[in-house]
Design a protein around this motif. Structure first.
Motif, PDB file in Angstrom:
ATOM      1  N   UNK A  37      18.107 -31.991 -16.958  1.00 44.97           N
ATOM      2  CA  UNK A  37      18.845 -32.376 -18.232  1.00 44.97           C
ATOM      3  C   UNK A  37      18.893 -33.705 -18.667  1.00 44.97           C
ATOM      4  N   UNK A  38      18.468 -34.725 -17.622  1.00 40.99           N
ATOM      5  CA  UNK A  38      18.425 -36.267 -18.084  1.00 40.99           C
ATOM      6  C   UNK A  38      17.396 -36.494 -19.154  1.00 40.99           C
ATOM      7  N   UNK A  39      17.696 -37.409 -19.900  1.00 45.58           N
ATOM      8  CA  UNK A  39      16.787 -37.763 -21.015  1.00 45.58           C
ATOM      9  C   UNK A  39      15.717 -38.263 -20.371  1.00 45.58           C
ATOM     10  N   UNK A  40      14.435 -38.257 -21.167  1.00 42.49           N
ATOM     11  CA  UNK A  40      12.915 -38.689 -20.595  1.00 42.49           C
ATOM     12  C   UNK A  40      13.163 -40.272 -20.269  1.00 42.49           C
ATOM     13  N   UNK A  41      12.399 -40.642 -19.438  1.00 43.89           N
ATOM     14  CA  UNK A  41      12.345 -42.159 -19.232  1.00 43.89           C
ATOM     15  C   UNK A  41      11.921 -42.727 -20.435  1.00 43.89           C
TER      16      UNK A  41
ATOM     17  N   UNK B  21      15.822 -47.701 -13.903  1.00 37.79           N
ATOM     18  CA  UNK B  21      16.007 -46.352 -14.077  1.00 37.79           C
ATOM     19  C   UNK B  21      15.801 -45.237 -12.752  1.00 37.79           C
ATOM     20  N   UNK B  22      16.010 -45.712 -11.812  1.00 39.81           N
ATOM     21  CA  UNK B  22      15.486 -45.042 -10.567  1.00 39.81           C
ATOM     22  C   UNK B  22      16.014 -43.631 -10.499  1.00 39.81           C
ATOM     23  N   UNK B  23      15.378 -42.681 -11.007  1.00 38.47           N
ATOM     24  CA  UNK B  23      16.033 -41.149 -10.894  1.00 38.47           C
ATOM     25  C   UNK B  23      16.359 -40.635  -9.456  1.00 38.47           C
ATOM     26  N   UNK B  24      15.534 -41.066  -8.405  1.00 39.00           N
ATOM     27  CA  UNK B  24      15.792 -40.517  -7.061  1.00 39.00           C
ATOM     28  C   UNK B  24      17.081 -41.149  -6.847  1.00 39.00           C
ATOM     29  N   UNK B  25      17.501 -42.385  -6.995  1.00 38.51           N
ATOM     30  CA  UNK B  25      18.913 -43.079  -6.696  1.00 38.51           C
ATOM     31  C   UNK B  25      19.822 -42.065  -7.376  1.00 38.51           C
ATOM     32  N   UNK B  26      19.782 -41.787  -8.596  1.00 43.53           N
ATOM     33  CA  UNK B  26      20.599 -41.125  -9.301  1.00 43.53           C
ATOM     34  C   UNK B  26      21.069 -39.571  -8.885  1.00 43.53           C
ATOM     35  N   UNK B  64      25.151 -40.938 -16.369  1.00 45.17           N
ATOM     36  CA  UNK B  64      23.963 -41.611 -16.375  1.00 45.17           C
ATOM     37  C   UNK B  64      23.825 -42.489 -17.676  1.00 45.17           C
ATOM     38  N   UNK B  65      24.203 -42.145 -18.929  1.00 39.11           N
ATOM     39  CA  UNK B  65      24.181 -42.850 -19.988  1.00 39.11           C
ATOM     40  C   UNK B  65      25.279 -44.070 -19.768  1.00 39.11           C
ATOM     41  N   UNK B  66      26.315 -43.849 -19.396  1.00 39.11           N
ATOM     42  CA  UNK B  66      27.287 -45.028 -19.296  1.00 39.11           C
ATOM     43  C   UNK B  66      27.430 -45.850 -17.987  1.00 39.11           C
ATOM     44  N   UNK B  67      26.416 -45.675 -17.224  1.00 38.92           N
ATOM     45  CA  UNK B  67      26.395 -46.237 -15.872  1.00 38.92           C
ATOM     46  C   UNK B  67      26.462 -47.690 -16.044  1.00 38.92           C
ATOM     47  N   UNK B  68      25.568 -48.386 -17.158  1.00 41.60           N
ATOM     48  CA  UNK B  68      25.934 -49.928 -17.236  1.00 41.60           C
ATOM     49  C   UNK B  68      27.320 -50.315 -17.315  1.00 41.60           C
ATOM     50  N   UNK B  69      28.191 -49.538 -17.980  1.00 44.81           N
ATOM     51  CA  UNK B  69      29.737 -49.590 -18.070  1.00 44.81           C
ATOM     52  C   UNK B  69      30.433 -49.743 -16.839  1.00 44.81           C
ATOM     53  N   UNK B  70      29.936 -49.023 -15.735  1.00 47.82           N
ATOM     54  CA  UNK B  70      30.730 -49.012 -14.415  1.00 47.82           C
ATOM     55  C   UNK B  70      30.780 -50.320 -13.819  1.00 47.82           C
TER      56      UNK B  70
END
Lengths: 107, 189
Positions: A37-41, B21-26, B64-70
């Motif tokens: 569900x994450x937005x596309x890169x 934007x490392x998805x593996x890390x997320x 995910x969206x707000x991670x930069x605010x962490x």
């Protein structure tokens, strides 16, 4: 040392409360669902770089078109020659393009 | 693993996500925290697991969206719990039906108990606590967070959190005392 009834109750209560919180929730595909569900890169950054470079080359060519060296090099290239002056102009165009595109991107 | 090491590992993963934007890390962050966040929401949603899991998904998407605010002053887990708590509050306000469930549970807890074990009855007693006390007992006593972290997540003043913790514990102690005396006198449940 004997614990009073109240102390024993406190210990029992704390134990019960912590035990109830300790139950691990199995993944059961949850992580995969979230990841799907994450937005596309984001890809617009690459597009912006290319757009900047192309604009930069265009602007550089436009700025250098009246330069005698540029017309000399253009004649060389149309004749299939690649002189030192050509290399110099090419390097100049690339540097100007990079500077211009960086300026475009940072604005 | 030691909590400090856990925090440093979280921080390293967050940096990797922010850098490129490392998805593996997320993915690893979600994997590490999904159990606690879902357990937290299941308790907040009074064991409505499907609803809780929907909210848990929203929690991680918001993260995910707000991670930069962490900001790394707080632990990543605390930051996640706060997002989950806010997701719950937002959804709860939009669904008045859950208020009815709360009343039902209160009735069950104060009414005759089923002999199905102390743990289950304790859960009912917990659900029957006043809202503020219930939240503080959840975060502070059950999940083992500090008073400060509990205040951070719930948005309650620190003094209020401490008061709720004291009162909630006192209520549960009294509840346990009553429970035991009923058991000893052989009150039919």
């Amino acid at each position: 040392m004997n614990l009073s009834k109240e102390d024993q109750n406190d210990d029992l209560l704390n134990q019960l409360l912590r035990d109830s919180a300790a139950d691990a929730v199995p993944d059961d595909g949850f992580v995969d669902t979230v990841m799907s569900r994450l937005p596309a890169p984001r890809r617009h950054s690459n597009r912006a770089v290319w757009l900047g470079l192309v604009s930069g080359v265009g602007l550089a060519a436009w700025q250098l078109q009246d330069n005698p060296m540029f017309s000399h090099v253009a004649r060389d290239w149309s004749g299939g020659q690649f002189s030192m002056a050509s290399a110099l102009v090419l390097a100049l165009v690339v540097i100007t393009a990079c500077c211009t595109s960086t300026g475009v991107l940072t604005k | 693993m030691v909590p400090e090491v856990e925090s440093r590992l979280d921080l390293a993963l967050v940096k990797r996500v922010l850098l490129n934007e490392d998805r593996q890390a997320f993915n690893q962050l979600v994997r590490r925290h999904q159990s606690n966040v879902r357990a937290q929401l299941r308790r907040l949603c009074r064991n409505d697991n499907a609803w809780a899991d929907d909210l848990a998904q929203d929690t991680f998407l918001q993260a995910w969206r707000k991670l930069s605010q962490f900001r790394s002053e707080a632990r990543f887990s605390t930051w996640l719990y706060r997002i989950a708590h806010n997701c719950f509050l937002q959804a709860y306000r939009q669904q008045p039906i859950h208020e009815m469930q709360e009343e039902t549970l209160l009735d069950q807890a104060t009414g005759p108990r089923q002999r199905a074990g102390l743990q289950r009855d304790l859960q009912k007693a917990l659900q029957a606590l006043p809202e503020g006390e219930r939240l503080v007992m959840l975060y502070h006593t059950q999940m083992g967070l500090s008073h400060e972290e509990t205040a951070d997540i719930t948005g309650l003043p620190l003094g209020t959190v401490k008061t709720h913790a004291t009162r909630g514990s006192a209520r549960l102690r009294q509840w346990l005392k009553d429970y035991q005396s009923n058991e000893n006198t052989g009150v039919t449940t």
